[in-house]
Write a protein that holds these residues in place. Structure first.
Motif, PDB file in Angstrom:
ATOM      1  N   ALA A 178      31.724  -6.341 -54.603  1.00 38.62           N
ATOM      2  CA  ALA A 178      32.799  -6.691 -55.841  1.00 38.62           C
ATOM      3  C   ALA A 178      31.878  -8.111 -56.634  1.00 38.62           C
ATOM      4  O   ALA A 178      30.854  -8.466 -56.160  1.00 38.62           O
ATOM      5  N   PHE A 179      32.360  -7.939 -57.779  1.00 45.39           N
ATOM      6  CA  PHE A 179      31.885  -9.020 -58.752  1.00 45.39           C
ATOM      7  C   PHE A 179      32.917  -9.323 -59.647  1.00 45.39           C
ATOM      8  O   PHE A 179      33.996  -8.695 -59.868  1.00 45.39           O
ATOM      9  N   SER A 180      32.878 -10.358 -60.251  1.00 47.00           N
ATOM     10  CA  SER A 180      33.738 -11.070 -61.302  1.00 47.00           C
ATOM     11  C   SER A 180      32.960 -11.816 -62.379  1.00 47.00           C
ATOM     12  O   SER A 180      32.041 -12.422 -62.110  1.00 47.00           O
ATOM     13  N   TYR A 181      33.673 -12.049 -63.381  1.00 48.32           N
ATOM     14  CA  TYR A 181      33.196 -12.818 -64.453  1.00 48.32           C
ATOM     15  C   TYR A 181      34.077 -14.232 -64.881  1.00 48.32           C
ATOM     16  O   TYR A 181      35.440 -14.100 -64.727  1.00 48.32           O
ATOM     17  N   ARG A 182      33.565 -15.313 -65.475  1.00 49.94           N
ATOM     18  CA  ARG A 182      34.215 -16.322 -65.786  1.00 49.94           C
ATOM     19  C   ARG A 182      33.837 -16.860 -67.309  1.00 49.94           C
ATOM     20  O   ARG A 182      32.360 -17.254 -67.148  1.00 49.94           O
ATOM     21  N   ASP A 183      34.419 -16.950 -68.121  1.00 50.72           N
ATOM     22  CA  ASP A 183      34.188 -17.379 -69.373  1.00 50.72           C
ATOM     23  C   ASP A 183      33.551 -18.796 -69.519  1.00 50.72           C
ATOM     24  O   ASP A 183      34.276 -19.678 -69.151  1.00 50.72           O
ATOM     25  N   LEU A 184      32.211 -18.921 -69.764  1.00 51.27           N
ATOM     26  CA  LEU A 184      31.566 -20.258 -69.706  1.00 51.27           C
ATOM     27  C   LEU A 184      32.171 -21.129 -70.962  1.00 51.27           C
ATOM     28  O   LEU A 184      31.892 -22.204 -70.961  1.00 51.27           O
ATOM     29  N   LEU A 185      32.798 -20.286 -71.895  1.00 52.18           N
ATOM     30  CA  LEU A 185      33.215 -21.216 -73.138  1.00 52.18           C
ATOM     31  C   LEU A 185      34.611 -21.580 -73.123  1.00 52.18           C
ATOM     32  O   LEU A 185      35.263 -22.153 -73.985  1.00 52.18           O
ATOM     33  N   PRO A 243      28.645 -15.920 -73.139  1.00 50.44           N
ATOM     34  CA  PRO A 243      28.137 -16.310 -71.929  1.00 50.44           C
ATOM     35  C   PRO A 243      29.335 -16.240 -70.841  1.00 50.44           C
ATOM     36  O   PRO A 243      30.117 -16.780 -71.046  1.00 50.44           O
ATOM     37  N   GLN A 244      28.847 -15.770 -69.709  1.00 47.62           N
ATOM     38  CA  GLN A 244      29.715 -15.491 -68.384  1.00 47.62           C
ATOM     39  C   GLN A 244      29.122 -15.945 -67.154  1.00 47.62           C
ATOM     40  O   GLN A 244      27.895 -15.619 -67.221  1.00 47.62           O
ATOM     41  N   TYR A 245      30.014 -16.517 -66.477  1.00 44.80           N
ATOM     42  CA  TYR A 245      29.497 -16.870 -65.221  1.00 44.80           C
ATOM     43  C   TYR A 245      29.725 -15.634 -64.273  1.00 44.80           C
ATOM     44  O   TYR A 245      30.968 -15.439 -63.982  1.00 44.80           O
ATOM     45  N   LEU A 246      28.834 -15.017 -63.780  1.00 49.06           N
ATOM     46  CA  LEU A 246      28.919 -13.698 -62.941  1.00 49.06           C
ATOM     47  C   LEU A 246      28.646 -14.174 -61.371  1.00 49.06           C
ATOM     48  O   LEU A 246      27.904 -14.837 -61.023  1.00 49.06           O
ATOM     49  N   THR A 247      30.043 -13.800 -60.734  1.00 47.71           N
ATOM     50  CA  THR A 247      29.896 -14.034 -59.321  1.00 47.71           C
ATOM     51  C   THR A 247      29.842 -12.730 -58.518  1.00 47.71           C
ATOM     52  O   THR A 247      30.439 -11.679 -58.976  1.00 47.71           O
ATOM     53  N   ALA A 248      28.639 -12.475 -57.769  1.00 47.12           N
ATOM     54  CA  ALA A 248      28.335 -11.200 -56.926  1.00 47.12           C
ATOM     55  C   ALA A 248      28.544 -11.400 -55.550  1.00 47.12           C
ATOM     56  O   ALA A 248      28.127 -12.245 -55.017  1.00 47.12           O
ATOM     57  N   ASP A 249      29.599 -10.640 -54.969  1.00 43.23           N
ATOM     58  CA  ASP A 249      29.661 -10.462 -53.582  1.00 43.23           C
ATOM     59  C   ASP A 249      29.087  -9.215 -53.080  1.00 43.23           C
ATOM     60  O   ASP A 249      29.335  -8.093 -53.329  1.00 43.23           O
ATOM     61  N   PHE A 250      27.959  -9.607 -52.313  1.00 40.81           N
ATOM     62  CA  PHE A 250      27.232  -8.389 -51.660  1.00 40.81           C
ATOM     63  C   PHE A 250      27.498  -7.965 -50.319  1.00 40.81           C
ATOM     64  O   PHE A 250      28.362  -8.780 -49.772  1.00 40.81           O
ATOM     65  N   ASP A 251      27.411  -6.807 -50.194  1.00 41.69           N
ATOM     66  CA  ASP A 251      28.079  -6.099 -48.970  1.00 41.69           C
ATOM     67  C   ASP A 251      27.177  -6.422 -47.543  1.00 41.69           C
ATOM     68  O   ASP A 251      25.896  -6.361 -47.689  1.00 41.69           O
ATOM     69  N   PRO A 252      27.647  -7.546 -46.583  1.00 41.07           N
ATOM     70  CA  PRO A 252      26.973  -7.758 -45.498  1.00 41.07           C
ATOM     71  C   PRO A 252      26.002  -6.932 -44.829  1.00 41.07           C
ATOM     72  O   PRO A 252      24.886  -7.092 -44.446  1.00 41.07           O
TER      73      PRO A 252
END
Length: 278
Positions: free
Chosen positions: A85-92, A107-116
């Motif tokens: 899964a992944f999600s974005y957060r607006d840096l502005l 610009p976006q802060y990208l959080t990536a959850d990788f498959d274990p």
């Protein structure tokens, strides 16, 4: 013996309560990577996911020698294939764009959850394995001597603006490397005195200070090195492991400290001394 360490680091720490400073490491954030990208485009996202995958492989294994490994670089080209899964957060902070381009390329802060399971399989193909949880909790006793001004010890509370920036960088490095870390609640400037500190004395204080072992370090800004010169000691009951870094900014210096500790504790060998090329 710690030949050049300040005994005041220990003296100050013994008189202080230590409060939690870094987030606890769990399975979720162990397989999570974070980076910055522009907009929501697939190409930009794939580019941002590449360093996140490398960070996660290092964090899960505890082995920083994977950084720059050509095999990891090839895996990083296919980072989206290993996502859960992944999600974005607006840096502005949701401020309105100033032009049409800003609508799409903010610009976006990208959080990536990788498959274990996929990450573990990649590590196996690299001859590595996950470093299991829970991980030892480190108490960091770090004295910094900038080019101008008095030396100070990093702590949870400080009125020194540089100390505050360095504390934030240290905690970010701990999160990036999956290392539970604590700092002294505060420091006393008058507690710093020159001398020698015995490893066994430091090791005995780890439990009292709320951790399992100690990361003791000195950082001195050297103009001729164009950066910080750092000495690190990871101290446990049985041994003192030492390594050095020279000529980097404090962000990279702290990453070296935490990655070195992870390398030792995960059973992946001894960190090497690093000198930046100038």
């Amino acid at each position: 013996m710690f030949g050049g360490l300040k005994s005041g680091i220990v003296a100050a720490a013994l008189a202080m309560a230590v409060s939690a400073s870094a987030a606890e490491v769990n399975r979720t954030n162990l397989y999570r990577g974070q980076s910055v990208t522009n907009g929501f485009g697939e190409v930009n996202r794939a580019r941002a996911l590449a360093p996140s995958l490398e960070d996660v492989l290092v964090k899960v294994s505890g082995d920083p020698r994977l950084i720059g490994d050509p095999r990891v670089a090839e895996m990083a080209r296919h980072a989206p294939d290993y996502l859960k899964a992944f999600s974005y957060r607006d840096l502005l902070n949701n401020r309105p764009p100033h032009d049409e381009q800003g609508t799409y390329d903010r610009p976006q802060y990208l959080t990536a959850d990788f498959d274990p399971d996929k990450i573990n399989a990649l590590l196996a193909s690299l001859g590595r394995k996950p470093w299991p949880l829970p991980r030892p909790k480190i108490v960091a006793l770090i004295e910094a001597a900038p080019m101008k001004g008095d030396s100070f010890m990093l702590a949870n509370k400080s009125d020194n603006y540089l100390a505050a920036d360095m504390r934030a960088a240290l905690l970010a490095a701990a999160e990036q490397t999956g290392m539970p870390l604590q700092l002294p609640a505060r420091y006393k400037a008058d507690a710093i005195r020159t001398g020698k500190s015995k490893p066994e004395v430091l090791a005995k204080r780890a439990k009292t200070l709320g951790g399992d072992l100690l990361l003791v370090g000195t950082m001195v800004w050297r103009e001729e090195a164009l950066g910080w010169v750092a000495d690190w000691h990871l101290v446990s009951k049985s041994q003192d492991r030492h390594w050095q870094l020279r000529g980097f900014g404090f962000d990279d210096t702290f990453r070296n400290a935490l990655r070195g500790a992870a390398q030792i504790l995960s059973g992946n060998g001894q960190p090497e001394a690093v000198v930046t090329a100038k």
